[in-house]
Design a protein around this motif. Structure first.
Motif, PDB file in Angstrom:
ATOM      1  N   ALA A  54       0.842  -1.199   0.000  1.00  0.00           N
ATOM      2  CA  ALA A  54       0.000   0.000   0.000  1.00  0.00           C
ATOM      3  C   ALA A  54       0.873   1.244   0.000  1.00  0.00           C
ATOM      4  O   ALA A  54       1.909   1.299   0.662  1.00  0.00           O
ATOM      5  CB  ALA A  54      -0.905   0.001   1.215  1.00  0.00           C
ATOM      6  N   LYS A  55       0.465   2.249  -0.763  1.00  0.00           N
ATOM      7  CA  LYS A  55       1.214   3.501  -0.831  1.00  0.00           C
ATOM      8  C   LYS A  55       0.883   4.349   0.387  1.00  0.00           C
ATOM      9  O   LYS A  55      -0.270   4.522   0.748  1.00  0.00           O
ATOM     10  CB  LYS A  55       0.874   4.252  -2.103  1.00  0.00           C
ATOM     11  N   VAL A  56       1.906   4.877   0.996  1.00  0.00           N
ATOM     12  CA  VAL A  56       1.740   5.738   2.159  1.00  0.00           C
ATOM     13  C   VAL A  56       2.556   7.005   1.957  1.00  0.00           C
ATOM     14  O   VAL A  56       3.459   7.056   1.131  1.00  0.00           O
ATOM     15  CB  VAL A  56       2.185   5.035   3.469  1.00  0.00           C
ATOM     16  N   ALA A  57       2.241   8.012   2.720  1.00  0.00           N
ATOM     17  CA  ALA A  57       2.964   9.272   2.638  1.00  0.00           C
ATOM     18  C   ALA A  57       4.361   9.101   3.213  1.00  0.00           C
ATOM     19  O   ALA A  57       4.584   8.330   4.134  1.00  0.00           O
ATOM     20  CB  ALA A  57       2.220  10.365   3.389  1.00  0.00           C
ATOM     21  N   HIS A  58       5.312   9.849   2.647  1.00  0.00           N
ATOM     22  CA  HIS A  58       6.692   9.798   3.120  1.00  0.00           C
ATOM     23  C   HIS A  58       6.781  10.425   4.504  1.00  0.00           C
ATOM     24  O   HIS A  58       6.212  11.480   4.763  1.00  0.00           O
ATOM     25  CB  HIS A  58       7.598  10.538   2.144  1.00  0.00           C
ATOM     26  N   VAL A  59       7.511   9.784   5.367  1.00  0.00           N
ATOM     27  CA  VAL A  59       7.710  10.305   6.716  1.00  0.00           C
ATOM     28  C   VAL A  59       9.087  10.934   6.771  1.00  0.00           C
ATOM     29  O   VAL A  59      10.088  10.283   6.517  1.00  0.00           O
ATOM     30  CB  VAL A  59       7.591   9.176   7.763  1.00  0.00           C
ATOM     31  N   GLY A  60       9.125  12.199   7.086  1.00  0.00           N
ATOM     32  CA  GLY A  60      10.397  12.910   7.167  1.00  0.00           C
ATOM     33  C   GLY A  60      10.809  13.098   8.610  1.00  0.00           C
ATOM     34  O   GLY A  60       9.989  13.128   9.516  1.00  0.00           O
ATOM     35  N   TYR A  61      12.096  13.226   8.811  1.00  0.00           N
ATOM     36  CA  TYR A  61      12.627  13.440  10.156  1.00  0.00           C
ATOM     37  C   TYR A  61      13.247  14.818  10.225  1.00  0.00           C
ATOM     38  O   TYR A  61      14.098  15.174   9.401  1.00  0.00           O
ATOM     39  CB  TYR A  61      13.670  12.374  10.496  1.00  0.00           C
ATOM     40  N   HIS A  62      12.834  15.577  11.194  1.00  0.00           N
ATOM     41  CA  HIS A  62      13.403  16.888  11.439  1.00  0.00           C
ATOM     42  C   HIS A  62      13.814  16.938  12.904  1.00  0.00           C
ATOM     43  O   HIS A  62      12.970  16.851  13.792  1.00  0.00           O
ATOM     44  CB  HIS A  62      12.390  18.009  11.150  1.00  0.00           C
ATOM     45  N   SER A  63      15.097  17.085  13.136  1.00  0.00           N
ATOM     46  CA  SER A  63      15.597  17.121  14.501  1.00  0.00           C
ATOM     47  C   SER A  63      15.166  18.408  15.175  1.00  0.00           C
ATOM     48  O   SER A  63      15.196  19.486  14.581  1.00  0.00           O
ATOM     49  CB  SER A  63      17.120  17.017  14.506  1.00  0.00           C
ATOM     50  N   THR A  64      14.785  18.297  16.418  1.00  0.00           N
ATOM     51  CA  THR A  64      14.383  19.493  17.163  1.00  0.00           C
ATOM     52  C   THR A  64      15.574  20.228  17.742  1.00  0.00           C
ATOM     53  O   THR A  64      15.456  21.377  18.166  1.00  0.00           O
ATOM     54  CB  THR A  64      13.435  19.117  18.305  1.00  0.00           C
TER      55      THR A  64
END
Length: 94
Positions: A54-64
């Motif tokens: 199943a296609k899902v949205a890309h999960v991005g990582y942004h460091s706080t």
């Protein structure tokens, strides 16, 4: 309080001859109990979550804390040199 309003509703229904409305708490409890029998993987919206293709949205990582840089240990600089480095330059006489 709900018991009193239920009693008033039952009395009003009995006067009007509508006895089937007096059992609404029982019907609500029955509907709630039967809702637990529905399958957990119903197609509500989108693809099946158990489908690995199943296609899902890309999960991005942004460091706080990405812009953080450690300032320890910092060797102390001579204060006169640091002060002279930021002091305004004297004007030259012409």
């Amino acid at each position: 309080m709900p018991t009193l309003s239920g009693a008033k509703f039952a009395a009003a229904s009995a006067v009007r001859g509508r006895h089937f409305l007096c059992h609404w708490p029982l019907l609500a409890a029955l509907a709630l109990a039967l809702s637990g029998c529905t399958p957990a993987t119903t197609q509500v919206a989108g693809a099946d979550p158990a489908d690995p293709s199943a296609k899902v949205a890309h999960v991005g990582y942004h460091s706080t804390i990405a812009p953080y840089t450690s300032l320890r240990p910092a060797a102390p600089a001579p204060w006169r040199d640091r002060n002279d480095a930021v002091a305004p330059r004297p004007k030259q006489d012409r």
